[in-house]
Every structure is written in structure tokens, then in C-alpha cells.
Write an enzyme that holds these catalytic residues in place. Structure first.
Site, PDB file in Angstrom:
ATOM      1  N   GLU A 129      41.607  41.035  41.217  1.00 56.58           N
ATOM      2  CA  GLU A 129      42.685  42.034  41.174  1.00 56.58           C
ATOM      3  C   GLU A 129      42.305  43.276  40.354  1.00 56.58           C
ATOM      4  O   GLU A 129      42.622  44.411  40.726  1.00 56.58           O
ATOM      5  CB  GLU A 129      43.955  41.393  40.587  1.00 56.58           C
ATOM      6  CG  GLU A 129      45.160  42.298  40.527  1.00 56.58           C
ATOM      7  CD  GLU A 129      45.596  42.787  41.903  1.00 56.58           C
ATOM      8  OE1 GLU A 129      46.147  41.997  42.667  1.00 56.58           O
ATOM      9  OE2 GLU A 129      45.380  43.977  42.208  1.00 56.58           O
TER      10      GLU A 129
ATOM     11  N   ALA B 153      52.214  29.500  34.044  1.00 51.67           N
ATOM     12  CA  ALA B 153      51.109  28.752  34.662  1.00 51.67           C
ATOM     13  C   ALA B 153      51.422  27.264  34.753  1.00 51.67           C
ATOM     14  O   ALA B 153      50.823  26.547  35.546  1.00 51.67           O
ATOM     15  CB  ALA B 153      49.837  28.967  33.849  1.00 51.67           C
TER      16      ALA B 153
ATOM     17  N   LYS C 297      33.868  45.943  40.659  1.00 53.46           N
ATOM     18  CA  LYS C 297      34.026  46.549  41.994  1.00 53.46           C
ATOM     19  C   LYS C 297      32.686  46.798  42.682  1.00 53.46           C
ATOM     20  O   LYS C 297      32.588  46.686  43.907  1.00 53.46           O
ATOM     21  CB  LYS C 297      34.825  47.853  41.893  1.00 53.46           C
ATOM     22  CG  LYS C 297      34.289  48.855  40.901  1.00 53.46           C
ATOM     23  CD  LYS C 297      35.297  49.235  39.856  1.00 53.46           C
ATOM     24  CE  LYS C 297      34.575  49.729  38.614  1.00 53.46           C
ATOM     25  NZ  LYS C 297      35.403  50.233  37.583  1.00 53.46           N
TER      26      LYS C 297
ATOM     27  N   LYS D  99      36.055  50.824  45.351  1.00 53.13           N
ATOM     28  CA  LYS D  99      37.432  50.302  45.413  1.00 53.13           C
ATOM     29  C   LYS D  99      37.986  50.412  46.838  1.00 53.13           C
ATOM     30  O   LYS D  99      38.632  49.490  47.342  1.00 53.13           O
ATOM     31  CB  LYS D  99      38.305  51.077  44.417  1.00 53.13           C
ATOM     32  CG  LYS D  99      37.877  50.826  42.959  1.00 53.13           C
ATOM     33  CD  LYS D  99      38.500  51.831  42.002  1.00 53.13           C
ATOM     34  CE  LYS D  99      38.051  51.583  40.574  1.00 53.13           C
ATOM     35  NZ  LYS D  99      38.374  52.662  39.641  1.00 53.13           N
TER      36      LYS D  99
HETATM   37  N1  HSE Z   1      35.926  54.543  35.461  1.00 50.12           N
HETATM   38  C1  HSE Z   1      37.034  53.973  36.142  1.00 50.12           C
HETATM   39  C2  HSE Z   1      38.110  55.038  36.262  1.00 50.12           C
HETATM   40  C3  HSE Z   1      37.551  52.779  35.380  1.00 50.12           C
HETATM   41  O1  HSE Z   1      37.969  56.107  35.662  1.00 50.12           O
HETATM   42  O2  HSE Z   1      39.074  54.830  36.962  1.00 50.12           O
HETATM   43  C4  HSE Z   1      38.343  51.835  36.213  1.00 50.12           C
HETATM   44  O3  HSE Z   1      37.660  51.354  37.303  1.00 50.12           O
END
Ligand code: HSE
Length: 420
Positions: A122, A31, A100, A198
């Protein structure tokens, strides 16, 4: 020195603070400055977290602290978190989030509010896999043709165990919860909503599509049974919960559902809690990203990467990857009813003469062509018809299912799984 405040010091928040401490040597070198966690906000002050940072229960202790440069939002939820990050931005603080659901609903408003203030996320997609970075920066020269991914570790863990070990759905869900993979409300995982959140984030970066969960096809793994798994195995498929984004001319289809996918595909080989995402770009071809999509340290690894990036560069990349819309080439979301796919159907019928003929007539009436068919005896006097189709249109399949369900010798609503 860069100072960080963490709102929500749970599993991931604790890991963030710990990684910044454990790896301070490499982090400060990368950094170009020291990064320290100054304070955290928690719900319950009496819980032992083993961290030497100031804790409070009031978000304003971080949001109004002039010394805090970066606010890390790990509280979860949508509207409350939205208010918190809005205030952080208003107060000129950079934001890093793993949330998300917040982004699935408010990413465009946040991009508008953030403008030149860094807003990074991210960890919101596929935990420790740097897929946002890959899509937003590494693949920015490409038109993205498709994204197909295992984006929910809980579902992948469950499907893997059900397939390989014959473990029951309920037992394996309980195990995934105990291992800390599942969301607070596991229906978000098994119902496909977590993966959909996502997918929507990725679709914005890849295509500039502004859609909400309500706009896209979301189904989970709740209806998958051992009969379907047996069919999958017999015909060389794996069953996976997939998030799919696919460009077709000026339209993009976005969908999350349990999918039959050939065992030969790389994605089909991704087992357990691992996530894997295939991205096809028009210039680069297929690229594949694999890694842990859930768990404290893996998720925190992505959060800390964002913190480092902000500490060293301020802001350089537009939050959602586009500085302005593509001129004259706006992509739109394809209507769910127009999606095309191959389909697998499990139809439980009373086992008697003429049944098959009546069913295949309905296939014909709906312009759906059978690719393979198998009949397996089920409970006394009934049988499962396991059928896969050639490419068909979603609205035709849905109509056909309705017609089949209404037949007097069909015992319950046919189960449908799309073949990818
Ligand atoms: N509950 C989510 C999974 C955790 O099982 O992928 C990560 O977003």
C-alpha cells in the site's frame, strides 16, 4: 502474536516500529492479535534510532528466523531488494513493502512467486493514501476509465512554490531535500521516474497492464520556467507533474509529464507536498483521493495497515487485483507516438519580420491547429511565442518540434508541455 522483522530501519522503518508501539491498543483490537517488531536490519549499527528492538546488519537474521511471520522491506533499490523478498516468500513469510521501484520492475514475478502468501504494498503509491486498497477492493466492480494523479510530493511542492512564491527551481529542490520529501537521488523525483513507478503499479491493478518504465512516456519538471508559469496563470492553468492512465477502446495510455491543467479541476487545487489521485470508474463515476504522499509517519501508516490486514486475515485479495485475465478482452499499452493531447509550446525566436508566418506554416504542414497564441519580448532582440494547440497527435507534435528547432531564427529547442 504476530512477529515482524523490518529490513531497512530508516525514517519509515522507525515510524513503523513506533506506530506499532504507540497505537498498540487500537492495532491489536483491530487485528485480533498482538503485533510486535522482533528485529530490524540496518546498514549502520552505531546510529541511534531510539528503538528497543534487536538490530543486525545481516538480512538472513530476519529471513531465516522461524519466529518472524511478516518481513517488512524498506531497504529500497531494485535487484537487491528483489532477492530479499524472494527469499522471504520462499521461506513462507508474508511481505510488506513500500518499494515502488522494485514493483515497477518485478511485480508480476512477485505475484507469481507469492501465490497464496500475502504480499502487500500500500505504501508504494502515494504514501499514506490508501489508493491500492481503493482500486483493488473498493472499486473492483468497475472498468476503470482513467487515473489522473499527483503522485510525487517533491514535484508538487516545487511547482506550488515556484507558482505561488516565484521561488527558483534550484532553491526549492534543495528545500524539498532538506524536508525529507525527495528520493535519495532527486532526479527520480524531478525526472518523473518516481511517479512513473507508482503509475505502473496502479495500471496493473486497474487494467492488468504489464509494462515497465522503459515502455511508457516519462518526462519531468526540469524544463518548466517562470515564462511557462506566467502563461499558465494568464490562461487559468496550474502546472502539475501528473501520472495519467487512460483507457481508449482496448488500449491504455500511460504517461508521466508536467501538465497544464485547468485551475478549476480538483487536482489543480492540490498544493504543496500533498498527493491527489482522481479515479474514474464506469459505474461509480469520479472518485478523488487526497493526502500526504511522502514522509515517515504517513508512509508507515500504510505499511502498518498492511501488517494489520495480514495479521487478521492471512490472504484474501490477489496481489495485483486480478485472479485471472479478462477473457478475450486483454488491454494493451498504447504506443507513445499515438497519444493525443492538447499541447502548449514555448518557442524562443529572433524577433523579426516573417518569423511568425514561417512557424505557423510548419504547424499547418503537421496538421496542428493553434488554439491560442501570445508573443512576449524576451532577452534583447528575441521573443517567446507561447502557443497552445487543439487536440493533436504526439508524433505530429514531435515532428513539428524538430522542424521548428532547425529554423535558423529559433534560438533553442521549443519547450512543450501537454495540456490535460
Ligand atoms: N520522493 C517521493 C515523493 C516520496 O516526493 O513523493 C514518496 O514516494
Amino acid at each position: 502474536m504476530v512477529k515482524v522483522g523490518i529490513i531497512g530501519v530508516g525514517t519509515v522503518g522507525t515510524s513503523v516500529a513506533q506506530i506499532l508501539k504507540d497505537n498498540a491498543d487500537v492495532i491489536s483490537a483491530r487485528a485480533g492479535t498482538e503485533i510486535v517488531v522482533k528485529s530490524g536490519v540496518v546498514k549502520n549499527l552505531s546510529k541511534e534510532r531510539g528503538l528497543d528492538i534487536a538490530l543486525s546488519t545481516n538480512v538472513d537474521d530476519i529471513l531465516d528466523d522461524p519466529e518472524i511471520d511478516i518481513v517488512v522491506e524498506l531497504m529500497g533499490g531494485v535487484e537487491e531488494a528483489f532477492e530479499v523478498v524472494k527469499k522471504a516468500l520462499k521461506n513462507g513469510k508474508a511481505v510488506v513493502t513500500a518499494n515502488k521501484a522494485l514493483l515497477a520492475y518485478h511485480r508480476y514475478e512477485l505475484a507469481e512467486l507469492a501465490q497464496d502468501i500475502a504480499f502487500e504494498y500500500e505504501a508504494s503509491v502515494a504514501g499514506g493514501i490508501p489508493i491500492i486498497n481503493a482500486l483493488r477492493d473498493g472499486l473492483s466492480a468497475n472498468h476503470i476509465e482513467s487515473i489522473v494523479g499527483i503522485m510525487n510530493g517533491t514535484c508538487n511542492y516545487m511547482m506550488t512554490k515556484m507558482t505561488n512564491e516565484g521561488v527558483s527551481y534550484d532553491a526549492i529542490l534543495k528545500e524539498a531535500q532538506e524536508l525529507g520529501y525527495a528520493e535519495a537521488d532527486p532526479s527520480f523525483d524531478v525526472g518523473g521516474f518516481d511517479a512513473a513507478h507508482k503509475l505502473l503499479i496502479l495500471a496493473s491493478i486497474a487494467y492488468g497492464i504489464d509494462a515497465k518504465p522503459e515502455d511508457i512516456l516519462i518526462e519531468g519538471i526540469e524544463n518548466v520556467t517562470k515564462d511557462d508559469i506566467a502563461f499558465a496563470k494568464e490562461f487559468g492553468y496550474a502546472i502539475k507533474l501528473l501520472g495519467i492512465a487512460k483507457k481508449d477502446a482496448n488500449e491504455v495510455e500511460l504517461r508521466v509529464h508536467a501538465s497544464l491543467i485547468s485551475q478549476k479541476e480538483m487536482i489543480a487545487k492540490i498544493d504543496g507536498v500533498m498527493n491527489g489521485i482522481s479515479v474514474v470508474g464506469d459505474k461509480v463515476g469520479e472518485t478523488l483521493y487526497y493526502g500526504p504522499g511522502a514522509g515517515g509517519d504517513a508512509t508507515a501508516s500504510a505499511v502498518v495497515a498492511n501488517i494489520i490486514d495480514i495479521a487478521r486475515s492471512g490472504k484474501s485479495t490477489p496481489m495485483l487485483g486480478f485472479d485471472r485475465p479478462m477473457e478475450g478482452k486483454k488491454l494493451t499499452l498504447k504506443a507513445v507516438e499515438n497519444i493525443t493531447s492538447k499541447y502548449y509550446l514555448r518557442i524562443n525566436v529572433s524577433d523579426r519580420a516573417g518569423v511568425l508566418a514561417k512557424i505557423t506554416k510548419i504547424f499547418e504542414d503537421n496538421n496542428i491547429s493553434v488554439e491560442t497564441m501570445l508573443q512576449r519580448p524576451a532577452l534583447t532582440g528575441s521573443a517567446n511565442l507561447l502557443i497552445s494547440t487543439h487536440i493533436a497527435v504526439e508524433k505530429d507534435i514531435q515532428n513539428m518540434i524538430k522542424e521548428i528547432e532547425a529554423l535558423e531564427f529559433v534560438n533553442f529547442k521549443p519547450v512543450m508541455i501537454r495540456i490535460v
